[in-house]
Scaffold this motif. Structure first.
Motif, PDB file in Angstrom:
ATOM      1  N   UNK A  13       0.844  -1.192   0.000  1.00 56.07           N
ATOM      2  CA  UNK A  13       0.000   0.000   0.000  1.00 56.07           C
ATOM      3  C   UNK A  13       0.878   1.240   0.000  1.00 56.07           C
ATOM      4  N   UNK A  14       0.355   2.301  -0.596  1.00 51.78           N
ATOM      5  CA  UNK A  14       1.040   3.590  -0.631  1.00 51.78           C
ATOM      6  C   UNK A  14      -0.006   4.658  -0.388  1.00 51.78           C
ATOM      7  N   UNK A  15       0.232   5.481   0.627  1.00 57.91           N
ATOM      8  CA  UNK A  15      -0.746   6.515   0.932  1.00 57.91           C
ATOM      9  C   UNK A  15      -0.436   7.210   2.235  1.00 57.91           C
ATOM     10  N   UNK A  16      -1.475   7.841   2.795  1.00 59.17           N
ATOM     11  CA  UNK A  16      -1.312   8.659   3.990  1.00 59.17           C
ATOM     12  C   UNK A  16      -1.791   7.929   5.237  1.00 59.17           C
ATOM     13  N   UNK A  17      -0.963   7.943   6.269  1.00 60.54           N
ATOM     14  CA  UNK A  17      -1.266   7.307   7.552  1.00 60.54           C
ATOM     15  C   UNK A  17      -1.375   8.393   8.608  1.00 60.54           C
ATOM     16  N   UNK A  28      -5.788   5.509   1.036  1.00 57.46           N
ATOM     17  CA  UNK A  28      -5.182   5.115  -0.237  1.00 57.46           C
ATOM     18  C   UNK A  28      -5.374   6.283  -1.195  1.00 57.46           C
ATOM     19  N   UNK A  29      -4.295   6.903  -1.604  1.00 53.08           N
ATOM     20  CA  UNK A  29      -4.381   8.107  -2.433  1.00 53.08           C
ATOM     21  C   UNK A  29      -4.952   7.828  -3.820  1.00 53.08           C
ATOM     22  N   UNK A  30      -4.702   6.659  -4.365  1.00 45.48           N
ATOM     23  CA  UNK A  30      -5.197   6.323  -5.694  1.00 45.48           C
ATOM     24  C   UNK A  30      -6.713   6.123  -5.685  1.00 45.48           C
ATOM     25  N   UNK A  49     -10.570   4.996   2.763  1.00 46.75           N
ATOM     26  CA  UNK A  49      -9.943   5.102   4.076  1.00 46.75           C
ATOM     27  C   UNK A  49     -10.117   3.786   4.820  1.00 46.75           C
ATOM     28  N   UNK A  50      -9.070   3.355   5.515  1.00 45.17           N
ATOM     29  CA  UNK A  50      -9.050   2.083   6.221  1.00 45.17           C
ATOM     30  C   UNK A  50      -8.600   2.293   7.663  1.00 45.17           C
ATOM     31  N   UNK A  51      -9.062   1.438   8.541  1.00 49.69           N
ATOM     32  CA  UNK A  51      -8.513   1.336   9.887  1.00 49.69           C
ATOM     33  C   UNK A  51      -7.192   0.582   9.756  1.00 49.69           C
ATOM     34  N   UNK A  52      -6.227   0.846  10.618  1.00 48.81           N
ATOM     35  CA  UNK A  52      -4.921   0.193  10.527  1.00 48.81           C
ATOM     36  C   UNK A  52      -4.607  -0.563  11.812  1.00 48.81           C
ATOM     37  N   UNK A  53      -4.166  -1.802  11.653  1.00 55.01           N
ATOM     38  CA  UNK A  53      -3.636  -2.597  12.754  1.00 55.01           C
ATOM     39  C   UNK A  53      -2.168  -2.861  12.434  1.00 55.01           C
ATOM     40  N   UNK A  73     -16.328   1.796  11.981  1.00 60.99           N
ATOM     41  CA  UNK A  73     -16.643   2.897  11.064  1.00 60.99           C
ATOM     42  C   UNK A  73     -15.955   2.726   9.714  1.00 60.99           C
ATOM     43  N   UNK A  74     -15.051   1.782   9.621  1.00 61.99           N
ATOM     44  CA  UNK A  74     -14.296   1.520   8.399  1.00 61.99           C
ATOM     45  C   UNK A  74     -14.723   0.159   7.841  1.00 61.99           C
ATOM     46  N   UNK A  75     -14.819   0.061   6.518  1.00 61.50           N
ATOM     47  CA  UNK A  75     -15.210  -1.207   5.898  1.00 61.50           C
ATOM     48  C   UNK A  75     -14.203  -2.307   6.158  1.00 61.50           C
ATOM     49  N   UNK A  76     -12.936  -1.958   6.059  1.00 65.64           N
ATOM     50  CA  UNK A  76     -11.870  -2.948   6.195  1.00 65.64           C
ATOM     51  C   UNK A  76     -10.776  -2.434   7.110  1.00 65.64           C
TER      52      UNK A  76
END
Length: 126
Positions: free
Chosen positions: A36-40, A51-53, A57-61, A102-105
């Motif tokens: 993945x490439x994007x903003x955290x 994900x900028x592309x 928006x995702x939750x992160x573990x 609140x996030x799908x994935x």
């Protein structure tokens, strides 16, 4: 004696089938891993990745234990300052009982490749 041979033959065949099924499971998990490439953004309540592309928006573990550590080394005055990351991860369904609902994935980061305050030109920098 003959039934004993049949029993061993049956056990041998079952063990081969189990080993083959287990390998398919590991290969399937490996194929779900992606870069993945994007903003955290990180803070007391939210750990998110955009994900900028795709703009999703995702939750992160952070299973690698290096993402949050890398973020904290920037010593931001305020939480939730975005940083650019590249990481190896896989997606899972978010837990419906937590904030991540609140996030799908949820993206489970297994390896941090790059983290920087410098957001590169392109879709992330708009």
């Amino acid at each position: 004696m003959n039934s004993l041979k049949h029993t061993f033959l049956l056990l041998f065949i079952l063990s081969i089938v189990l080993v083959a099924c287990d390998r398919n499971g590991k290969d399937a998990q490996k194929s779900k891993t992606r870069i993945i490439k994007g903003l955290y953004s990180y803070g007391p309540e939210i750990k998110s990745f955009t994900d900028c592309e795709e703009g999703r928006e995702y939750w992160v573990a952070d299973s690698s234990g290096t993402l949050e550590l890398g973020y904290s080394r920037f010593n931001f005055e305020k939480p939730y300052e975005p940083v650019y990351i590249e990481a190896e991860c896989h997606a899972i369904k978010s837990d419906s009982l937590m904030v991540s609902a609140d996030f799908d994935s949820t993206l489970v980061v297994t390896k941090l490749i790059k983290i920087t305050k410098e957001i590169p030109d392109g879709p992330c920098n708009q």
